[in-house]
Design a protein around this motif. Structure first.
Motif, PDB file in Angstrom:
ATOM      1  N   ALA A  52      39.538  26.782  38.206  1.00  0.00           N
ATOM      2  CA  ALA A  52      38.586  26.270  37.352  1.00  0.00           C
ATOM      3  C   ALA A  52      38.759  27.076  35.990  1.00  0.00           C
ATOM      4  O   ALA A  52      38.428  28.402  36.082  1.00  0.00           O
ATOM      5  CB  ALA A  52      37.186  26.388  37.922  1.00  0.00           C
ATOM      6  N   VAL A  53      38.900  26.305  34.862  1.00  0.00           N
ATOM      7  CA  VAL A  53      38.915  26.949  33.402  1.00  0.00           C
ATOM      8  C   VAL A  53      37.951  26.813  32.746  1.00  0.00           C
ATOM      9  O   VAL A  53      37.630  25.411  32.699  1.00  0.00           O
ATOM     10  CB  VAL A  53      40.482  26.826  33.195  1.00  0.00           C
ATOM     11  N   PHE A  54      37.189  27.659  32.148  1.00  0.00           N
ATOM     12  CA  PHE A  54      36.031  27.412  31.190  1.00  0.00           C
ATOM     13  C   PHE A  54      36.558  27.910  29.735  1.00  0.00           C
ATOM     14  O   PHE A  54      37.195  29.026  30.036  1.00  0.00           O
ATOM     15  CB  PHE A  54      34.885  28.300  31.748  1.00  0.00           C
ATOM     16  N   VAL A  55      36.281  27.219  28.736  1.00  0.00           N
ATOM     17  CA  VAL A  55      36.259  27.474  27.577  1.00  0.00           C
ATOM     18  C   VAL A  55      35.099  27.922  27.075  1.00  0.00           C
ATOM     19  O   VAL A  55      34.437  26.819  26.672  1.00  0.00           O
ATOM     20  CB  VAL A  55      37.252  26.902  26.662  1.00  0.00           C
ATOM     21  N   ASP A  56      34.730  29.098  26.922  1.00  0.00           N
ATOM     22  CA  ASP A  56      33.347  29.408  26.353  1.00  0.00           C
ATOM     23  C   ASP A  56      33.013  29.599  24.884  1.00  0.00           C
ATOM     24  O   ASP A  56      33.830  30.121  24.262  1.00  0.00           O
ATOM     25  CB  ASP A  56      32.665  30.713  27.222  1.00  0.00           C
ATOM     26  N   GLY A  57      32.034  28.923  24.268  1.00  0.00           N
ATOM     27  CA  GLY A  57      31.561  29.075  22.772  1.00  0.00           C
ATOM     28  C   GLY A  57      31.091  30.602  22.540  1.00  0.00           C
ATOM     29  O   GLY A  57      30.302  30.918  23.344  1.00  0.00           O
ATOM     30  N   ALA A 117      47.893  32.681  30.580  1.00  0.00           N
ATOM     31  CA  ALA A 117      46.827  33.165  31.718  1.00  0.00           C
ATOM     32  C   ALA A 117      46.784  32.317  32.824  1.00  0.00           C
ATOM     33  O   ALA A 117      46.711  32.373  34.101  1.00  0.00           O
ATOM     34  CB  ALA A 117      45.690  33.680  31.307  1.00  0.00           C
ATOM     35  N   VAL A 118      46.521  31.108  32.264  1.00  0.00           N
ATOM     36  CA  VAL A 118      46.236  29.875  33.349  1.00  0.00           C
ATOM     37  C   VAL A 118      47.504  29.831  34.115  1.00  0.00           C
ATOM     38  O   VAL A 118      47.339  29.866  35.529  1.00  0.00           O
ATOM     39  CB  VAL A 118      45.711  28.524  32.938  1.00  0.00           C
ATOM     40  N   GLU A 119      48.731  29.806  33.669  1.00  0.00           N
ATOM     41  CA  GLU A 119      49.841  29.402  34.434  1.00  0.00           C
ATOM     42  C   GLU A 119      50.035  30.676  35.130  1.00  0.00           C
ATOM     43  O   GLU A 119      50.896  30.430  36.494  1.00  0.00           O
ATOM     44  CB  GLU A 119      51.041  29.395  33.413  1.00  0.00           C
ATOM     45  N   SER A 120      49.805  31.921  34.909  1.00  0.00           N
ATOM     46  CA  SER A 120      49.842  32.960  35.793  1.00  0.00           C
ATOM     47  C   SER A 120      49.019  32.830  37.183  1.00  0.00           C
ATOM     48  O   SER A 120      49.602  33.319  37.963  1.00  0.00           O
ATOM     49  CB  SER A 120      49.554  34.228  34.831  1.00  0.00           C
ATOM     50  N   VAL A 121      48.059  32.443  37.017  1.00  0.00           N
ATOM     51  CA  VAL A 121      47.098  32.139  37.886  1.00  0.00           C
ATOM     52  C   VAL A 121      47.681  31.048  38.997  1.00  0.00           C
ATOM     53  O   VAL A 121      47.892  31.087  40.159  1.00  0.00           O
ATOM     54  CB  VAL A 121      45.654  31.663  37.629  1.00  0.00           C
ATOM     55  N   LEU A 122      48.171  29.853  38.180  1.00  0.00           N
ATOM     56  CA  LEU A 122      48.872  28.991  39.056  1.00  0.00           C
ATOM     57  C   LEU A 122      50.128  29.165  39.787  1.00  0.00           C
ATOM     58  O   LEU A 122      50.151  28.917  40.903  1.00  0.00           O
ATOM     59  CB  LEU A 122      49.115  27.814  38.194  1.00  0.00           C
TER      60      LEU A 122
END
Length: 133
Positions: A52-57, A117-122
């Motif tokens: 799960a990826v979150f982009v926080d304001g 970073a997301v690809e690293s986790v994947l």
């Protein structure tokens, strides 16, 4: 507040565009009710890999670098923003205990670095025998 975009913000779209360009396929604005978190949503989700990826304001999630505090109705806003942070930590903890990987970014972060970073986790998940997207 009703006029604030809940999904499809520029930083979120930039990250999604970069991930898609790299060939990654994902769900957008995914409801986490199936994970036991009703009324909570993740910005980008890789369901098979359980990421799960979150982009926080920066304003809404109290970024340590860019957060601001409104002068008017200060007490209400401090309670509101502290509640957002508390809910974020609760969401992270509950997802992790359900076997998910949680990745969070601030809206001001570079979308290419975030996608890395997301690809690293994947890719780490693929090394553990989890399916790739």
């Amino acid at each position: 507040m009703s006029r604030q975009a809940r999904t499809g913000t520029a930083p979120e779209v930039s990250l999604r565009r970069e991930l898609h360009r790299r060939g990654r396929r994902f769900r957008v604005d995914f409801a986490l009710g199936s994970v036991g978190l009703p009324r909570r949503r993740a910005d980008v989700v890789f369901t098979r890999q359980r990421v799960a990826v979150f982009v926080d304001g920066c304003f809404w999630h109290s970024c340590p670098v860019h957060a601001t505090r409104p002068r008017a109705n200060r007490g209400w806003w401090e309670t509101k923003l502290a509640g957002n942070v508390t809910r974020d930590r609760d969401t992270d903890e509950r997802l992790r205990s359900a076997g998910w990987h949680v990745v969070r970014f601030w809206e001001h972060e570079d979308p290419r670095a975030a996608a890395d970073a997301v690809e690293s986790v994947l890719d780490d998940g693929a090394d553990r025998g989890l399916p790739r997207s």
